[in-house]
Write an enzyme that holds these catalytic residues in place. Structure first.
Site, PDB file in Angstrom:
ATOM      1  CG  HIS A   1     -55.553  83.353  57.726  1.00 15.15           C
ATOM      2  ND1 HIS A   1     -54.640  82.502  58.320  1.00 15.15           N
ATOM      3  CD2 HIS A   1     -56.176  82.628  56.776  1.00 15.15           C
ATOM      4  CE1 HIS A   1     -54.714  81.332  57.725  1.00 15.15           C
ATOM      5  NE2 HIS A   1     -55.627  81.375  56.787  1.00 15.15           N
ATOM      6  N   PRO A   2     -55.700  83.349  61.287  1.00 18.28           N
ATOM      7  CG  PRO A   2     -56.178  81.139  61.860  1.00 18.28           C
ATOM      8  CD  PRO A   2     -56.641  82.254  61.003  1.00 18.28           C
ATOM      9  CB  CYS A   3     -51.075  82.391  59.491  1.00 13.32           C
ATOM     10  SG  CYS A   3     -51.590  83.420  58.125  1.00 13.32           S
ATOM     11  CB  CYS A   4     -52.330  87.713  60.420  1.00 16.89           C
ATOM     12  SG  CYS A   4     -52.361  87.565  58.628  1.00 16.89           S
TER      13      CYS A   4
ATOM     14  CB  THR B   1     -47.151  87.269  62.839  1.00 22.33           C
ATOM     15  OG1 THR B   1     -47.343  86.276  61.849  1.00 22.33           O
ATOM     16  CG2 THR B   1     -45.869  88.029  62.590  1.00 22.33           C
TER      17      THR B   1
END
Lengths: 181, 651
Positions: A133-136, A139
């Protein structure tokens, strides 16, 4: 799509000779955006030693490794690279359950992987694929502070992917290690 | 590799690697071009020194300009038209036919011009396109009963060949020759002592001129000690065509861009007549299946490419992740398996349905008597403008819309009316109303949870009676202009602590609330946000209730009571000040809907009780004791009046 001085496509093109030297099949496809398609065999995590048996007097049979199909693209919403992959056991059986995928990973990575993995439309093929997942990833880049203009932009990101998916992604790391040495 | 010395060489089989893209291309080809023609189709396989004995099977002919990093094996696909044809095929004959082809290539020496004829393969398949199931079996043919090759010596290739000189020459050879030459080639020292890289067809010259030469074979291996399938066929070629009794080969395991031969192995081999060499040559090479047995594989790709199954797995993923990451004790199965009956397919009904689907509920039934009106689509999320034009019945329309959202949904709609107190049933309507009532009762029996989402008070009476009697979960939601109510009705299993129902605070039985009212008084006029909030909370309350071990019998609980938190009885919200109250109340013994005398009478007489209750306006209040309460209340009120009259005189 231009990302400062070095475009994402250029980053991908830089990876191709590195990976192909290590036997990873690479192809840059254009499906509204540049996507790097990869293919390799990976030895999954296992506590057991590789065993084989005699097929007939001259032939031995060894259990096949996991086949990995992967795609690298740029996520326009999250502005980070995105890693998609399909896994096939025995060369042909797709792994579409999360527990089957994480079972192939190092035990110390499994929880991280379960937090980061999702399933969605494959970007350059029909069907679905797993993806980090690109949100990880966002970060990670905030912590690593690697610039998009840096030639190590994708290699650093691949290290992050490897942290989640080792040993499935070991050939990519070995390819990067070969290049640096 | 020292362990091999003195032993007969054994070889690793190749593994086929076939991905979804191949099957998709085969399916398209079959449907659009091949149809029933079972003629062989050209395919090819790709492997390299790092592919660990796996060969990726690719649909179609190998491109002329294929990357120099790969070896290409040319293959044939035979696709059976029926499963029977596949199962009954004579696999021995197919195998021997491929073996004969290999032997012919060797004996006629077409291998010299095209060395990769030594690594031709076959894929035999049956594609069940509709169900995305593919049966296939790969054949990598080798000849049996040829000479054995004994390892006389083995060492790193770099100890016998100067890699710094040879590696660039190998790269140059690969760049300038086509893919048929890459898998097998010769490295030889010519008469002048110069190292050269030569195609395999130069082998007779090397032999005749007694050159110092090594035959390179691109080796894709898993276990170091065992060369792979191409090496076996090369050695069969050397034995049959040239009758060589000894040879030197290099198992080439380095990448072609590598500047060393550090991974490659030199083998000094001596031929030994196989004890079976008097037997005629036969063929082996069918691949083992996923269970390690000799047999075809069946690949089910529906989870990867069947849109309906993709929808199923993807829609559950979010919930599964919730369980994996945050709430491991969350019981998703009970939510998925609960059958929900929604009474009312209006604003509340659409909202509740959508939220239930998000939570994984897969069985939803709608009950609503009306058709989609032009005012509906803007507030009721399951309807469109087209539904209004076609005057679709709401219940059925909502049900089919849910299936469009999620194909594996079980949803249906019933256009029936709910008998209501205060709305007498005339003789001409008795039969129709009785039929509707019986349908309603059957729906109650066949579902686990009821959502009361109708637009009048009196329409909730009969469902309350039935749900209480049948011990079904009942979630009730009602709207005011800027306020909303969500509550769960109590259960008889709660005993004397039974929670109240919608009617437990009333001292009058419900009556006709729409008679003699203006439009704004008959329609529910409500702020848009009220519905969304109420329906969301209704479903969350329902899901939390399912997580409690006592289910419908769960008491009012504090925040740690279930894995999802609290379990209140009633929640009332007010938009004008954004406030929310949690209220609880016990069941009222004289309730017009859930008191024991009402329930028992319904259980005993069913439709006859309903008909009497609706047509006799005093019956329910008399039966449950509310009439007496009213009389007591009137008397108490009169006495108070008397007292207050005194005070006013005094004042």
């Amino acid at each position: 799509m231009t990302v400062s001085a070095i475009s994402f496509q250029q980053h991908l093109l830089q990876l191709i000779p590195t990976f192909t030297n290590r036997g990873i099949l690479c192809e840059l496809v254009e499906v509204f955006e540049p996507i790097l398609q990869l293919q390799w065999q990976a030895k999954p995590y296992s506590d057991e030693k590789t065993s084989f048996e005699e097929d007939e007097s001259e032939m031995i049979y060894v259990l096949p490794d996991v086949s990995v199909q992967a795609w690298i693209r740029f996520s326009p919403s999250f502005q980070v690279p995105q890693f998609f992959f399909q896994l096939y056991s025995n060369g042909c059986f797709p792994l579409t359950k999360l527990e089957n995928v994480t079972a192939l990973l190092r035990p110390e990575n499994r929880e991280l992987a379960m937090d980061a993995l999702a399933i969605g439309d494959c970007p350059a093929s029909n069907g679905i694929a797993w993806y980090v997942h690109p949100c990880c990833t966002q970060t990670f880049f905030q912590t690593a502070q690697v610039s998009k203009q840096d030639t190590s932009y994708l290699p650093m990101w691949i290290l992050y992917i490897h942290r989640l998916l080792s040993p499935i992604t070991t050939p990519m790391i070995e390819a990067l290690d070969d290049k640096s040495s | 590799m020292e362990m091999l010395i003195g032993r007969a060489l054994q070889f690793q089989s190749f593994h086929s690697s076939v991905d979804a893209i191949f099957w998709h291309q085969l399916s398209s080809y079959k449907v659009e071009q091949q149809k029933l023609d079972a003629s062989p189709v050209v395919i090819h396989g790709r492997f390299n020194t790092y592919s660990r004995s796996a060969i990726s099977i690719v649909f179609g002919k190998a491109p002329e300009n294929s990357s120099i990093k790969e070896c290409i094996a040319e293959g044939t696909l035979i696709n059976a038209n029926t499963q029977q044809e596949f199962v009954e095929a004579n696999v021995k004959e197919i195998r021997e036919s491929m073996g004969k082809k290999l032997l012919e290539s060797i004996e006629k020496d077409t291998v010299a011009e095209k060395p990769n004829e030594l690594i031709q393969f076959l894929l035999f398949s049956y594609a069940d396109i509709k169900s995305y199931r593919y049966h296939y079996w790969c054949l990598f043919p080798s000849l049996k009963n040829t000479s054995l090759w004994i390892v006389k010596g083995s060492q790193p290739a770099e100890s016998v060949i100067p890699s710094n000189i040879i590696s660039p020459k190998i790269l140059e050879f690969w760049k300038t020759s086509d893919f048929t030459q890459r898998s097998f080639f010769i490295v030889a020292k010519n008469e002048n002592g110069r190292w050269l890289v030569l195609p395999l067809k130069e082998l007779p010259r090397c032999l005749n001129n007694r050159l110092d030469y090594f035959i390179f074979v691109v080796d894709s291996f898993q276990l170091q000690e065992y060369p792979s399938w191409p090496t076996r066929n090369l050695l069969a070629y050397l034995s049959i065509k040239f009758n060589l009794e000894k040879t030197r080969i290099i198992m080439y395991r380095d990448g072609v861009n590598s500047d060393s031969l550090s991974r490659s192995i030199y083998l000094d081999l001596v031929s030994q007549k196989n004890q079976d060499s008097s037997q005629p040559l036969s063929t082996v090479g069918w691949e083992r299946n996923g269970k390690g047995q000799l047999g075809p594989r069946v690949v089910n790709l529906s989870s990867l490419i069947d849109p309906v199954l993709l929808s199923e797995s993807a829609s559950m993923l979010n919930l599964s992740l919730m369980r994996w990451r945050l709430v491991p004790q969350l019981n998703l199965g009970i939510i998925q398996n609960t059958k929900c009956l929604l009474l009312g397919a209006g604003t509340l009904g659409c909202g509740v349905a959508r939220n239930l689907v998000s939570w994984g509920v897969r069985h939803i039934t709608f009950v609503d008597y009306s058709n989609v009106a032009y005012s509906n689509p803007v507030r009721q999320s399951l309807f469109t403008f087209e539904d209004c034009k076609r005057k679709h019945p709401k219940a059925q329309c909502a049900a089919s819309r849910l299936k469009e959202i999620y194909p594996k949904m079980f949803s249906e709609g019933h256009s029936i009316s709910i008998p209501m107190l205060g709305h007498p049933i005339y003789k001409s309507e008795v039969e129709r109303t009785k039929r509707d009532y019986q349908t309603l009762e059957n729906l109650f029996l066949s579902h686990d949870a009821i959502f009361l989402l109708t637009d009048t008070r009196e329409s909730r009476w009969l469902p309350t009676v039935m749900a209480t009697s049948l011990n079904k979960i009942l979630i009730n939601s009602a709207l005011g202009f800027d306020s909303w109510l969500v509550m769960r009705h109590g259960s008889l299993s709660q005993g004397e602590n039974r929670l109240g129902c919608y009617f437990c605070n009333d001292v009058f039985a419900p009556s006709n609330s729409v008679i003699d009212r203006t439009l704004d008084q008959t329609c529910t006029v409500t702020r848009a946000g009220c519905t969304n909030i109420a329906t969301a909370i209704a479903v969350e309350l329902f899901v939390s209730l399912l997580q409690h071990p006592d289910g419908i019998g769960a008491p009012v609980c504090n925040k740690d009571a279930t894995v999802l938190g609290e379990l209140p009885h009633q929640i009332r919200g007010f938009l004008h000040d954004y406030s929310l109250f949690k209220i609880s109340g016990k069941a009222y013994q004289q309730c017009s809907a859930c008191s024991e005398c009402i329930i028992n009478e319904w259980k005993k007489r069913k439709w006859d009780f309903v008909l009497q209750a609706i047509n006799d306006s005093d019956y329910v209040e008399e039966l449950c004791g509310l009439r007496l309460v009213q009389q007591l209340g009137e008397r108490a009120g009169a006495m108070e009046e008397w007292d207050s009259d005194n005070e006013s005189i005094l004042a």
